[in-house]
Enzyme design. Structure first.
Site, PDB file in Angstrom:
ATOM      1  N   HIS A 133      -2.112  -8.815   1.908  1.00 18.17           N
ATOM      2  CA  HIS A 133      -1.766  -7.542   2.577  1.00 18.17           C
ATOM      3  C   HIS A 133      -2.913  -7.197   3.533  1.00 18.17           C
ATOM      4  O   HIS A 133      -3.230  -7.983   4.431  1.00 18.17           O
ATOM      5  CB  HIS A 133      -1.490  -6.494   1.492  1.00 18.17           C
ATOM      6  N   SER A 162       0.827  -1.217   0.000  1.00 17.56           N
ATOM      7  CA  SER A 162       0.000   0.000   0.000  1.00 17.56           C
ATOM      8  C   SER A 162       0.854   1.258   0.000  1.00 17.56           C
ATOM      9  O   SER A 162       0.625   2.186  -0.796  1.00 17.56           O
ATOM     10  CB  SER A 162      -0.972  -0.004   1.180  1.00 17.56           C
ATOM     11  N   HIS A 190       5.518 -12.510   7.686  1.00 17.58           N
ATOM     12  CA  HIS A 190       5.740 -11.134   7.253  1.00 17.58           C
ATOM     13  C   HIS A 190       6.957 -11.081   6.333  1.00 17.58           C
ATOM     14  O   HIS A 190       7.892 -11.870   6.494  1.00 17.58           O
ATOM     15  CB  HIS A 190       5.976 -10.202   8.451  1.00 17.58           C
TER      16      HIS A 190
HETATM   17  N1  AMX Z   1       1.042 -19.623   6.217  1.00 15.90           N
HETATM   18  C1  AMX Z   1       1.519 -20.552   5.348  1.00 15.90           C
HETATM   19  N2  AMX Z   1       2.579 -20.368   4.560  1.00 15.90           N
HETATM   20  C2  AMX Z   1       3.232 -19.202   4.670  1.00 15.90           C
HETATM   21  C3  AMX Z   1       2.838 -18.188   5.586  1.00 15.90           C
HETATM   22  C4  AMX Z   1       1.677 -18.440   6.368  1.00 15.90           C
HETATM   23  N3  AMX Z   1       1.176 -17.520   7.198  1.00 15.90           N
HETATM   24  N4  AMX Z   1       3.676 -17.143   5.471  1.00 15.90           N
HETATM   25  C5  AMX Z   1       4.572 -17.470   4.518  1.00 15.90           C
HETATM   26  N5  AMX Z   1       4.296 -18.713   4.035  1.00 15.90           N
HETATM   27  C6  AMX Z   1       4.936 -19.401   2.921  1.00 15.90           C
HETATM   28  C7  AMX Z   1       4.820 -18.539   1.673  1.00 15.90           C
HETATM   29  O1  AMX Z   1       3.539 -18.726   1.037  1.00 15.90           O
HETATM   30  C8  AMX Z   1       5.961 -19.052   0.826  1.00 15.90           C
HETATM   31  O2  AMX Z   1       5.566 -20.298   0.270  1.00 15.90           O
HETATM   32  P1  AMX Z   1       6.076 -20.740  -1.213  1.00 15.90           P
HETATM   33  O3  AMX Z   1       7.558 -20.895  -1.053  1.00 15.90           O
HETATM   34  O4  AMX Z   1       5.324 -22.001  -1.445  1.00 15.90           O
HETATM   35  O5  AMX Z   1       5.706 -19.620  -2.133  1.00 15.90           O
HETATM   36  C9  AMX Z   1       7.030 -19.351   1.889  1.00 15.90           C
HETATM   37  O6  AMX Z   1       6.333 -19.484   3.135  1.00 15.90           O
HETATM   38  C10 AMX Z   1       8.052 -18.235   2.029  1.00 15.90           C
HETATM   39  O7  AMX Z   1       7.370 -17.000   2.260  1.00 15.90           O
HETATM   40  P2  AMX Z   1       8.045 -15.835   3.125  1.00 15.90           P
HETATM   41  O8  AMX Z   1       9.288 -15.400   2.425  1.00 15.90           O
HETATM   42  O9  AMX Z   1       8.154 -16.239   4.535  1.00 15.90           O
HETATM   43  O10 AMX Z   1       6.922 -14.717   3.065  1.00 15.90           O
HETATM   44  P3  AMX Z   1       6.698 -13.601   1.953  1.00 15.90           P
HETATM   45  O11 AMX Z   1       7.603 -12.466   2.258  1.00 15.90           O
HETATM   46  O12 AMX Z   1       6.753 -14.171   0.578  1.00 15.90           O
HETATM   47  O13 AMX Z   1       5.183 -13.195   2.207  1.00 15.90           O
HETATM   48  C11 AMX Z   1       3.325 -12.715   3.587  1.00 15.90           C
HETATM   49  C12 AMX Z   1       4.811 -12.470   3.354  1.00 15.90           C
HETATM   50  C13 AMX Z   1       2.826 -11.776   4.670  1.00 15.90           C
HETATM   51  C14 AMX Z   1       2.570 -12.384   2.288  1.00 15.90           C
HETATM   52  C15 AMX Z   1       3.115 -14.208   3.990  1.00 15.90           C
HETATM   53  O14 AMX Z   1       3.732 -14.454   5.228  1.00 15.90           O
HETATM   54  C16 AMX Z   1       1.644 -14.592   4.077  1.00 15.90           C
HETATM   55  O15 AMX Z   1       1.058 -14.976   3.048  1.00 15.90           O
HETATM   56  N6  AMX Z   1       1.020 -14.513   5.306  1.00 15.90           N
HETATM   57  C17 AMX Z   1      -0.404 -14.767   5.442  1.00 15.90           C
HETATM   58  C18 AMX Z   1      -1.205 -13.578   4.954  1.00 15.90           C
HETATM   59  C19 AMX Z   1      -1.050 -12.400   5.903  1.00 15.90           C
HETATM   60  O16 AMX Z   1      -1.187 -12.527   7.107  1.00 15.90           O
HETATM   61  N7  AMX Z   1      -0.816 -11.218   5.330  1.00 15.90           N
HETATM   62  C20 AMX Z   1      -0.754  -9.962   6.118  1.00 15.90           C
HETATM   63  C21 AMX Z   1       0.665  -9.433   6.297  1.00 15.90           C
HETATM   64  C22 AMX Z   1       0.668  -8.115   7.050  1.00 15.90           C
HETATM   65  C23 AMX Z   1       0.015  -7.047   6.237  1.00 15.90           C
HETATM   66  O17 AMX Z   1       0.518  -6.654   5.197  1.00 15.90           O
HETATM   67  N8  AMX Z   1      -1.141  -6.572   6.610  1.00 15.90           N
END
Ligand code: AMX
Length: 435
Positions: A270, A240, A317
């Protein structure tokens, strides 16, 4: 000129030589390297943005203008009879880097009040949208609908000097921020309360007025203040904030930029994650028929979600590597105000079981909860059970930080943003892969 704008003008004059010196004398100094995994992996960790409004340390969490969340809550002047500070005083801190006294906070509150009237065409337009429209789509549309109000566009078209760009950007920013609570509350009442709209109360501060227009009693005014402050800023690389900055870098005005910012926030990875958390917990609640799950039972729900290829919303995150302090603040609020609330107990069990499971699964780099894991529970407790509205609340808060950033972007003359792309074949060549 207002006290805030006057103060900001002085800060800008003091700050400009620092940026100019860095660019002119040290422009070739390296700040990092870029790897192939960063190029393919969403620019994760590449140091290519600058902001002085907030900084996110992976282990400590967010600092707003150098202050942690507990410091912000303690130092800023409080609304009389409330636990939480004036959101308007917090905005003063974001813009100027200085903690306001009560006098300054009240002056900003007065500034907001003067600008809070929303043109009727915005409400008429919202009434015409299909009833199934998502509140975030409505919010974004309402903001961009006001683009013709932009002071920046008028002054730019009249031939504004680049050094003066920040002035009308400030006017647009404050005009928009002051209107957002009324627009958000209107969307809520239109969509979920049969269009029974509650008029603004000119006596109240931003948080108090928002609670009043939502039709939710005390201490929801404090929930609103806390929520807007916690969600305001998270440095500038998140979707954002980055979208707002990127769009503004083309000299698109604040209305275009904040509308686009809202669109980025609307994604489930997000801002929409707070809605997803509630949806996920409601699913668990239904299966458990309202009973609080044991840790063993909750573990099964978590594993089932992971094994079906979905993420656990509210955990993980891109930058943080510990529990989000925004989660912790809201948890403390829950422990104080709703310790025995069943949904809070669900979140608590989830907090206990999820990090070890994510660690065991070995994919997520950060197994800890983020801001979204806790926030929906508080809203639900105070009667705001329409969870697809939650990201709008996040959006009102995030606009404070992004507007502050955009004003400073214009003050420091940051250019149009334009990173460079390379092709897959180029990366194969750089990596030395033989065809
Ligand atoms: N549950 C399951 N798997 C997860 C996870 C979770 N909460 N968080 C990360 N992973 C997975 C990713 O999907 C990725 O899988 P892949 O290798 O198969 O693609 C792997 O772990 C590595 O990801 P990462 O480097 O740890 O995270 P990222 O920087 O790519 O993504 C985020 C960050 C927030 C999008 C991710 O942790 C996520 O999807 N969390 C759940 C959604 C969420 O809570 N979003 C809100 C974040 C805060 C905000 O912006 N408001």
């Amino acid at each position: 000129m207002s006290v805030l704008k006057d103060k900001l003008g002085k800060k800008i004059e003091e700050w400009r030589p620092r940026t100019t010196k860095l660019l002119k004398d040290y422009g070739d100094v390296k700040v990092g390297e870029v790897t192939i995994s960063q190029v393919i992996g969403g620019a994760r960790g590449i140091k290519s943005l600058t902001t002085d409004i907030s900084y996110l340390d992976p282990f400590e969490g967010i600092r707003f203008r150098g202050f942690t969340i507990p410091e912000v809550m303690e130092k800023l002047p409080k609304v009389p009879g409330s636990e939480m500070p004036y959101v308007e005083g917090f905005f003063y801190l974001l813009l100027t880097g200085e903690v306001p006294g009560e006098k300054e906070a009240l002056e900003v509150a007065e500034e907001f009040k003067k600008r809070q009237h929303v043109p009727e065409y915005v409400f008429n337009m919202l009434r015409q949208l299909p009833p199934e429209s998502h509140p975030m789509a409505m919010f974004s549309a309402a903001i961009v609908a006001m683009q013709s109000e932009s002071v920046f566009v008028k002054e730019y078209d009249a031939g504004l000097n680049k050094m003066e760009f920040w002035g009308p950007t400030y006017e647009d920013g404050l005009n928009l921020l002051a209107k957002l609570p009324a627009i958000a509350a209107f969307i809520y009442r239109l969509k979920y309360k049969n269009g029974d709209i509650i008029k603004a109360d000119p006596k109240l501060d931003m948080g108090g007025n928002f609670a009043h227009m939502m039709g939710i009693k005390k201490p929801y005014d404090d929930v609103a203040r806390m929520y807007f402050i916690l969600h305001s800023d998270h440095e500038s690389g998140n979707v954002s904030a980055h979208t707002g900055h990127l769009v503004a870098s083309a000299l698109s005005d604040v209305y275009y930029s904040i509308s686009a910012m809202i669109d980025g926030l609307a994604g489930p990875l997000h801002g929409l994650a707070n809605q997803e958390v509630l949806r996920w917990l409601q699913g668990v609640m239904e299966e458990m028929k309202g009973k609080i799950p044991s840790e063993e039972e909750m573990k099964k729900f978590v594993w089932d979600t992971l094994n079906s290829g979905q993420v656990i919303p509210g955990f993980g995150h891109a930058v943080l590597r510990k529990t989000d302090p925004r989660y912790t603040s809201q948890r403390e609020f829950c422990l104080k105000h709703l310790p025995d609330y069943p949904l809070f107990k669900y979140v608590d069990v989830l907090y206990k079981v999820t990090p070890p499971i994510l660690l065991e699964q070995g994919k997520a780099k950060n197994p800890w909860p983020n801001v979204d894991a806790q926030s929906g529970v508080i809203q639900w407790y105070y009667g705001l059970t329409e969870y697809d509205f939650y990201t709008v609340l996040f959006g009102v808060g995030r606009a404070l930080g992004v507007v502050a950033n955009i004003i400073w972007d214009r003050a420091l003359g940051y250019p149009i943003e334009r990173p460079k792309s390379i092709t897959t074949a180029m990366m194969e060549e750089i990596a030395g892969i033989k065809k």
